[in-house]
Design a protein around this motif. Structure first.
Motif, short mmCIF file in Angstrom:
data_model
loop_
_atom_site.label_atom_id
_atom_site.label_comp_id
_atom_site.label_asym_id
_atom_site.label_seq_id
_atom_site.Cartn_x
_atom_site.Cartn_y
_atom_site.Cartn_z
N HIS A 81 -14.65 -0.08 -5.71
CA HIS A 81 -14.91 -0.48 -4.33
C HIS A 81 -14.51 0.55 -3.29
O HIS A 81 -15.05 0.54 -2.18
N GLN A 82 -13.55 1.39 -3.61
CA GLN A 82 -13.08 2.35 -2.59
C GLN A 82 -13.60 3.76 -2.84
O GLN A 82 -13.37 4.64 -2.01
N GLN A 130 -10.15 0.06 -7.43
CA GLN A 130 -10.23 1.09 -6.38
C GLN A 130 -11.41 2.01 -6.61
O GLN A 130 -12.11 2.41 -5.68
N ASP A 140 -5.57 -1.69 7.83
CA ASP A 140 -4.61 -2.26 6.87
C ASP A 140 -3.51 -3.03 7.61
O ASP A 140 -2.43 -2.52 7.82
N LYS A 180 -2.22 4.07 -3.60
CA LYS A 180 -1.96 3.18 -4.74
C LYS A 180 -1.52 1.82 -4.21
O LYS A 180 -1.02 1.72 -3.09
N TYR A 181 -1.66 0.83 -5.06
CA TYR A 181 -1.17 -0.50 -4.69
C TYR A 181 -0.08 -0.91 -5.67
O TYR A 181 -0.20 -0.68 -6.87
N ARG A 238 -6.57 0.20 -10.51
CA ARG A 238 -7.22 1.51 -10.33
C ARG A 238 -8.74 1.36 -10.49
O ARG A 238 -9.51 1.93 -9.71
N GLU A 260 0.87 -1.18 0.00
CA GLU A 260 0.00 0.00 0.00
C GLU A 260 0.91 1.23 0.00
O GLU A 260 1.76 1.37 0.88
N ILE A 270 -8.61 -6.32 -0.03
CA ILE A 270 -7.77 -6.07 -1.22
C ILE A 270 -7.39 -7.36 -1.95
O ILE A 270 -7.55 -7.46 -3.16
N ILE A 282 -12.38 5.77 -4.83
CA ILE A 282 -11.11 6.49 -4.66
C ILE A 282 -11.14 7.90 -5.25
O ILE A 282 -10.53 8.82 -4.70
N TRP A 310 -12.44 -2.49 2.71
CA TRP A 310 -11.72 -1.97 1.53
C TRP A 310 -10.75 -0.86 1.92
O TRP A 310 -9.78 -0.60 1.22
N LEU A 311 -11.08 -0.19 3.01
CA LEU A 311 -10.18 0.88 3.48
C LEU A 311 -9.99 0.73 4.99
O LEU A 311 -10.89 0.26 5.68
#
Lengths: 800, 253
Positions: free
Chosen positions: A248-249, A245, A220, A264-265, A242, A61, A82, A251, A216-217
Motif C-alpha cells: 500500500h505504501q 507497507q 499521521d 517502520k511500525y 512490511r 510510527e 494504517i 515503501i 497510507w502516508l
C-alpha cells in the motif's frame, strides 16, 4: 492477636514511650511516602482497566529521514489507513481501531446551554479493541453514521434527561450539528487517550479541511490501537506489516528514492505507553518516597528501641511466665500493627485534608488511584513494612537477659542508635539538596528567556465568532487606552506547532521537517518581541498572502541543503502550502517548553487581518487567536476587561482569554508540582529528623547525666561539655551528610537530563545544604545537652 | 529434685575475678520449703536465679529432676518455666497493662491451655484468693498485699512443682507479709517445693529448712525438726495439718 492488640492499645497511653512522637513520625512518613508511591503505581496502571489489556498494543510510527541520523523518531500517531490496513493484511491482529483527536472544546445543546468536553473521531471498531461499558446505543452503527456521536455518562448526566436524539454543536465548528445516538460509561482518568464525546470517523470531512482517514502516508495524527489474537507476539507481525507497507505504501520505491529513509511500525503494549514516557520521573519519585519512608521508619525503630530499654523488666516477666522469643516478638508486632493502623488512619486523614493541594500538584483526582493496580502493591508494602519495623525491636526485646532485666537494665552501647540516626541524616541531606537544586532549576525555567515576550501579553480564541465581527473586535480592542497593540495568529509558541516538510527544489526530496505556526498578521511578531534580523518582517505594504518567515536554524539548513548564501527572497516548497517566498529570518525561540523543547526550525506565513476574516467566512472552524499587548503598567483588571470585550462578539458570551505569562508558567506545572513535592518531602524529613534528634539527645543526656555532672564538678564549662557531646554527634553526621549529598547528586543529575538548559551543579549548593544539616544537628544537641548540663550536678548524682 | 554441685558465679574484669557464688553445693528434695537468708550482696538472688534457670553459673553442675540443665537451649528452658517453675518477686512484677485476671491467665496462654479451661482455672484461683471482685482491676489499683497475691496466683496457675520466691514480703508490711507466708506454707503443704529468699528472720521460719549465705558461700544449713505452727495455722482444718506432718527431706552439705 485480639488480646495482644488490646494490650497494645492500653500501652498507647503510657508515658515515656514516645508513643505520640512515633505516631507523628509514622503518620508524616506514611502520608507522603504512600502518596508518592501511589502516584508511581498510578503511572503503571494506565489503560489497565480494558479487558484483555495485555493483548492491546498502540501502533507506533518509527521514522528516520536519512542515514545521517542514528536515532529513529518514534510517535504513537500514524496515518489514517494504517489501523484498518493492519486488520485486513496482518494475520494475528484480531481487531484494530483508530481515533483522531479534535481536542477539548465547549459545545452547545439546542437549548443554548454550554458544556465542555474532549472530542474525538473514532471508527466503528473502537469498542472491539478498547471497550468500555455501554449504557445505550450500538457503537458499530453509530460510529459508521455521519454526524452521529456517543457521549460519556458524565456528559449525559450534565445534559440531563434522555440524551439520545439530542443535537449538539461544537463552539469551534459552528453550524456542524451532531446527533447523540449513544452513551458509554465515563473513561477513568488513567488512560492514554481520553475522550468524552466520540464522533463517527466518517464525519472527518466536516471538521478538517482534508479527510486523511484513508491515507497510507502523511497526515499521521491517528491514534491506532490493535488487539492481537491470543498467543501472538508483536515481534512476529513484522514481516506481514512490511508486506502491507510494500503493497500500500510502495515503501521499497520510497526507500530507494529517499536513500537511507526508514519507516517502520511497531506495537507498544498499551499498559506501558504512559509509564515508558515518565520513566525518569518514576525513578525519582520512587527514590524520594522510599527516602521519606526509610527515614520515618528508622526514626520509629530508634524511638521504639529506646522505649523498649525502659520495658526490659516486662520482657523478663513474660519469660518467667513461660513466654518464648516468638511470643515476645508477637507482642511487639501487635504494638507495631496498632501504631501502624493509627498512623495509617492519620496519614489518610492528612491526605484527605491536603487533597485539593495534592490534586493540583498531581494533575488528577486522588480517587483515580483507588484501583487494584495501585492498592494491592501498597497493601503488601505496608504489611512488609510492619513486619520489618517490628522485627528489630521484637528481636531486641526477646533477647534482653532476664536476670539483668530484673536488676537495672541499661543499654551500655549506643552505636546502633547512632547508625539509625545517621540514616536520618543521610535522608535529610539527600532531600534538602534535591529540593534546593529543583527549586533553582524551576526558577531558572520560569524566568528563562524563551525568545519571546509574555509580560503584558494576552490572547483570546476566536472560535464561534462570526467573520464579520473580527475587525470590529480588533477596533474595539485598539480603542482601549491600556492596549498597545492587537494582532492575529494561528498558534502560540507554548502550544507547540504542527509539522510540515520543506522539499528540495526539484520536489523529489524532503529536506527537513519544520514547526509550522501557519498564519500570522503583521503585528504578531512585534507583540511577542520576536525580531526579524535578516530581511523584513511582515507588513501590509511589503508582504503578500503566504509570504514566509523562517527561523535562523531553518535558514542555516536551507543554506547547507541548497547551497544558498542568502535565503531572503528565495522560494521554498513546503507541504500543505506549496511554494512561498522567504521574506525574512528571525531567531529561534523555545517552541513548547524548555523541558519538552521542539528543536525543529519554525516558520510563519503571512495573512493580513482581512484574509483571516475571509477564511473564517469560508470555513467557520478556521481557528486563530487575537493577541493583545498591554502597557506594562496596566496589568490589573486587564484580563477581565479584555474578556468582556470578547464576550460582546460571541453569541454565548463564553470568551476564553488568557495571559500568556500565566500560561507559560502553567506549562511548567509538572516541574512546579515536583518542586512542591520536594518541599513537602523535605519538610517531613526535617521534622522527622528533628524528632529523632530530640529523642536521641534526650535519651543520651539522661543516660550520660552522671558523666555530665562529674564533668561539671571537675570544672568543665558548659561550652566544654557541649563541644565534646556535639562533636560526638557530628562525627557520625558528617559522613552521613556526605552520603546524602552523593545520592542527591546522582538523582538530580538524572533528573536534569530532562532539561535542555540546566543550572550548573555548583559545589557551593552542596556545601550550603550540608552545613545547614550539620548546624541543625549542633543546635538541637546543644539545646538538649544544655538543659541537662545546667542541672545541679549534686542532684544529678543523687538521682543516679 | 535439685542438685547443685560446686556452683561458682563470678564476673571477670580486667585484673580480677569477683565471685558472687563460690563452690555452692545444695540438694533440695521435692516438697521442701527452703528459706535462703543472708546479707545484701551475699548471692541469694543469684542462687535463686540459677536455680530458676534465669541465670547460668560460671562453673559447676546443676541437675533438675536428674537432668543436667546447664546447657539447655532457650526452648527447653521455656518448657521448664511453663511446666515446672513459678516465680514470685519482691516488686510483684505484675504486667501493668493487664488486669488481675489477665495477669493470672498469662502463663496459661503461653502454655497453650485452651480458653475455656483457662477461664475455669483462673476463676478457681481468684476464688481461692478472694479476689473475684478485683479481677478487672489493674495492678496499680491494688494494695501491695493484693498485688503479691496476684503474683502468687500467676506463679502457681501453671501448677509448677517448684516455686521460687525472691523476697516475696520485702515490700509489704508485717500483716500482709504474714498473709503471704501463710499462703506459701499452704502451697507447700499441698506438695509444692518452695525456695524463698528473705531478709526477715520471722518469715524465714516458715521454711522447713534455712540456709545462710555469706559472700557467696553457704555458711549454715539448718533443718527444722518440727516446725511450730503459727497462730493462724492453728486455726486451720485438721486435714491440712495431717498433710504437713511428713519427713523432712534434707541433707546437710
Amino acid at each position: 492477636m485480639v488480646k495482644l492488640l488490646k494490650l497494645a492499645f492500653r500501652r498507647l497511653f503510657r508515658k515515656g514511650e514516645h508513643t505520640a512522637t512515633r505516631i507523628i513520625s509514622l503518620t508524616a512518613g506514611l502520608a507522603f511516602g504512600l502518596l508518592l508511591l501511589s502516584e508511581v503505581l498510578y503511572n503503571y496502571s494506565f489503560d489497565s482497566f480494558y479487558p484483555d489489556t495485555n493483548r492491546i498494543y498502540v501502533v507506533h510510527e518509527n521514522f528516520r529521514r536519512d542515514k545521517s541520523l542514528d536515532k529513529m523518531d518514534s510517535s504513537p500517531r500514524v496515518s489514517g489507513a494504517i489501523a484498518p490496513g493492519l486488520k485486513a493484511d496482518v494475520p494475528g491482529i484480531e481487531a484494530a481501531t483508530r481515533l483522531n483527536n479534535i481536542g477539548s472544546s465547549v459545545f452547545y445543546t439546542e437549548d443554548k446551554k454550554s458544556y465542555q468536553a474532549q472530542f474525538s473521531l473514532a471508527d466503528e471498531n473502537l469498542f472491539d479493541v478498547l471497550p468500555v461499558p455501554l449504557i445505550s446505543g450500538n457503537p458499530k452503527e453509530i460510529l459508521k453514521s455521519p454526524m452521529a456521536c456517543m457521549v460519556s455518562s458524565k456528559i449525559a448526566e450534565e445534559i440531563g434527561g434522555d440524551v439520545t436524539g439530542k443535537v449538539i454543536e461544537i463552539k469551534r465548528y459552528p453550524g456542524k450539528k451532531i446527533t447523540i445516538a449513544g452513551v458509554f460509561a465515563e473513561l477513568p482518568e488513567n488512560t492514554n487517550y481520553k475522550y468524552d464525546i466520540l464522533i463517527s470517523m466518517v464525519s472527518t470531512g466536516q471538521f478538517f479541511s482534508w479527510d486523511g482517514s484513508t491515507n497510507w502516508l502523511g497526515n499521521d495524527r491517528y491514534y491506532a490501537a490493535v488487539k492481537l489474537s491470543p498467543g501472538v507476539s508483536p515481534e512476529s507481525l513484522a514481516p506481514a506489516v512490511r508486506q502491507m507497507q510494500v503493497k500500500h505504501q510502495e515503501i521499497e520505491r520510497i526507500e530507494q528514492q529517499q536513500g537511507g529513509m526508514v519507516l517502520k511500525y511497531s506495537f507498544i503494549p498499551i499498559r506501558k505507553l504512559y509509564s515508558d514516557g515518565v520513566k525518569d520521573m518514576i525513578i525519582i519519585l520512587t527514590t524520594i518516597a522510599f527516602a521519606v519512608l526509610f527515614v520515618s521508619f528508622m526514626n520509629y525503630i530508634l524511638l521504639t528501641l529506646s522505649a523498649l530499654i525502659k520495658r526490659a523488666k516486662s520482657s523478663a516477666i513474660h519469660k518467667t511466665c513461660g513466654a518464648e522469643a516468638k511470643n515476645l516478638q508477637l507482642l511487639i508486632l501487635s504494638e507495631t500493627v496498632l501504631l501502624f493502623l493509627i498512623s495509617l488512619v492519620g496519614a489518610l486523614l492528612l491526605i484527605l485534608i491536603l487533597r485539593p493541594v495534592a490534586e493540583v500538584q498531581l494533575g488528577h483526582k486522588l480517587i483515580s488511584v483507588f484501583n487494584a493496580h495501585v492498592l494491592w502493591p501498597l497493601f503488601f508494602l505496608i504489611i512488609l513494612l510492619v513486619i520489618l519495623t517490628s522485627y528489630l525491636p521484637g528481636r531486641f526485646f526477646s533477647r534482653i537477659p532476664v536476670a539483668t532485666a530484673f536488676r537495672d537494665y541499661q543499654q551500655k552501647k549506643n552505636k546502633w542508635k547512632l547508625v539509625l540516626l545517621s540514616f536520618q541524616f543521610v535522608g535529610a541531606s539527600f532531600i534538602l539538596t534535591i529540593l534546593v537544586i529543583v527549586s533553582m532549576q524551576y526558577n531558572s525555567l520560569i524566568t528563562a528567556d524563551h525568545g519571546y515576550r509574555t509580560k503584558g501579553v494576552y490572547f483570546g480564541a476566536t472560535g464561534g465568532m462570526e467573520a464579520s465581527k473580527i475587525s470590529v473586535l480588533l477596533n474595539e480592542l485598539r480603542a482601549v487606552p491600556e492596549i498597545e497593540k492587537v494582532g492575529l495568529g494561528h498558534g502560540l509558541p507554548i502550544e507547540g506547532a504542527a509539522g510540515n516538510n520543506i522539499h528540495s527544489d526539484d520536489g523529489e526530496k524532503e529536506l527537513f521537517n519544520i514547526a509550522d505556526f501557519y498564519f500570522i498578521d503583521e503585528n504578531y511578531l512585534s507583540i511577542l518581541d520576536i525580531p526579524v534580523f535578516e530581511g523584513d518582517s511582515f507588513s501590509q505594504q511589503n508582504s503578500v498572502v503566504n509570504d514566509l518567515l523562517i527561523s535562523k536554524r531553518g535558514a542555516e539548513k536551507l543554506k547547507v541543503f541548497n547551497g544558498w548564501k542568502n535565503v531572503v527572497g528565495k522560494q521554498v516548497d513546503i507541504s500543505e502550502h506549496g511554494k512561498s517566498t522567504i521574506r525574512g529570518v528571525f531567531p529561534d525561540f523555545i517552541v513548547n517548553t524548555i523541558t519538552n523543547p521542539n528543536s525543529r526550525p519554525s516558520v510563519f506565513y503571512y495573512y493580513p487581518a482581512e484574509k483571516f476574516e475571509q477564511v473564517r467566512a469560508e470555513r467557520s472552524s478556521f481557528p486563530f487567536y487575537v493577541l493583545i499587548k498591554t502597557n506594562e503598567t496596566s496589568e490589573a483588571g486587564m484580563l477581565k476587561k479584555i474578556t468582556e470585550i470578547f464576550n460582546r462578539f460571541l453569541p454565548y458570551q463564553d470568551a476564553v482569554v488568557k495571559s500568556l505569562e500565566m500560561e507559560q508558567k502553567a506549562s511548567y506545572q509538572s516541574e512546579h508540582g515536583f518542586r512542591n513535592a520536594m518541599m513537602a518531602g523535605n519538610a517531613i524529613i526535617l521534622i522527622i529528623t528533628v524528632i529523632g534528634l530530640l529523642g536521641y539527645t534526650s535519651n543520651e543526656a539522661a543516660r550520660r547525666r552522671k558523666e555530665l555532672a562529674i564533668r561539671r564538678i571537675s570544672g568543665a564549662t558548659l561550652s566544654d561539655i557541649l563541644r565534646v557531646f556535639i562533636l560526638d554527634l557530628e562525627f557520625i553526621a558528617v559522613p552521613a551528610v556526605l552520603l546524602g549529598l552523593a545520592g542527591a547528586w546522582l538523582t538530580v543529575s538524572k533528573w536534569m537530563q530532562n532539561f535542555a538548559t540546566k543550572i550548573p551543579l555548583h559545589w557551593g549548593i552542596f556545601m550550603v545544604c550540608s552545613l545547614f544539616i550539620l548546624l541543625l544537628v549542633a543546635l538541637i544537641a546543644a539545646y538538649n545537652y544544655t538543659r541537662t548540663a545546667n542541672r545541679n550536678p549534686v542532684e544529678a548524682l543523687r538521682y543516679e | 529434685m535439685i542438685y547443685l554441685t560446686n556452683i561458682d558465679k563470678y564476673y571477670d574484669s580486667k585484673f580480677q575475678r569477683t565471685f558472687v557464688l563460690k563452690a555452692v553445693n545444695l540438694e533440695v528434695k521435692e516438697g521442701e520449703f527452703l528459706s535462703i537468708m543472708g546479707p545484701s550482696g551475699s548471692g541469694k538472688s543469684t542462687l535463686l536465679n540459677i536455680i530458676g534457670l534465669l541465670d547460668a553459673p560460671s562453673a559447676g553442675e546443676y541437675s533438675l529432676y536428674d537432668k543436667s540443665v546447664l546447657d539447655l537451649k532457650e526452648k527447653a528452658k521455656v518448657e521448664y518455666h511453663r511446666n515446672f517453675i513459678g516465680f514470685i518477686f519482691q516488686a510483684y512484677h505484675l504486667i501493668e497493662e493487664m488486669t488481675v485476671y489477665e495477669n493470672i491467665e498469662t502463663p496459661l496462654i503461653y502454655k497453650g491451655v485452651k480458653g475455656r479451661d483457662r477461664q475455669a482455672m483462673v476463676a478457681d484461683l481468684l476464688d481461692r484468693f478472694n479476689m473475684v471482685a478485683k479481677k478487672d482491676l489493674f495492678p496499680q489499683q491494688l494494695s501491695g498485699g493484693q498485688q503479691q497475691l496476684v503474683g502468687i496466683a500467676r506463679a502457681i496457675i501453671g501448677k509448677p512443682k517448684l516455686l521460687l520466691a525472691d523476697e516475696p514480703t520485702g515490700n509489704l508490711h508485717t500483716t500482709q507479709g504474714e498473709m503471704i507466708m501463710e499462703v506459701l506454707r499452704e502451697l507447700n503443704n499441698e506438695g509444692m517445693t518452695i525456695i524463698q529468699v528473705t531478709h526477715n528472720e520471722k518469715f524465714a521460719e516458715y521454711g522447713k529448712r534455712i540456709i545462710r549465705l555469706e559472700d557467696g558461700i553457704i555458711r549454715k544449713d539448718v533443718i527444722k525438726a518440727s516446725p511450730q505452727p503459727s497462730p493462724m495455722e492453728r486455726e486451720k482444718e485438721s486435714k491440712v495439718m495431717m498433710v504437713e506432718s511428713g519427713e523432712p527431706n534434707v541433707r546437710i552439705v
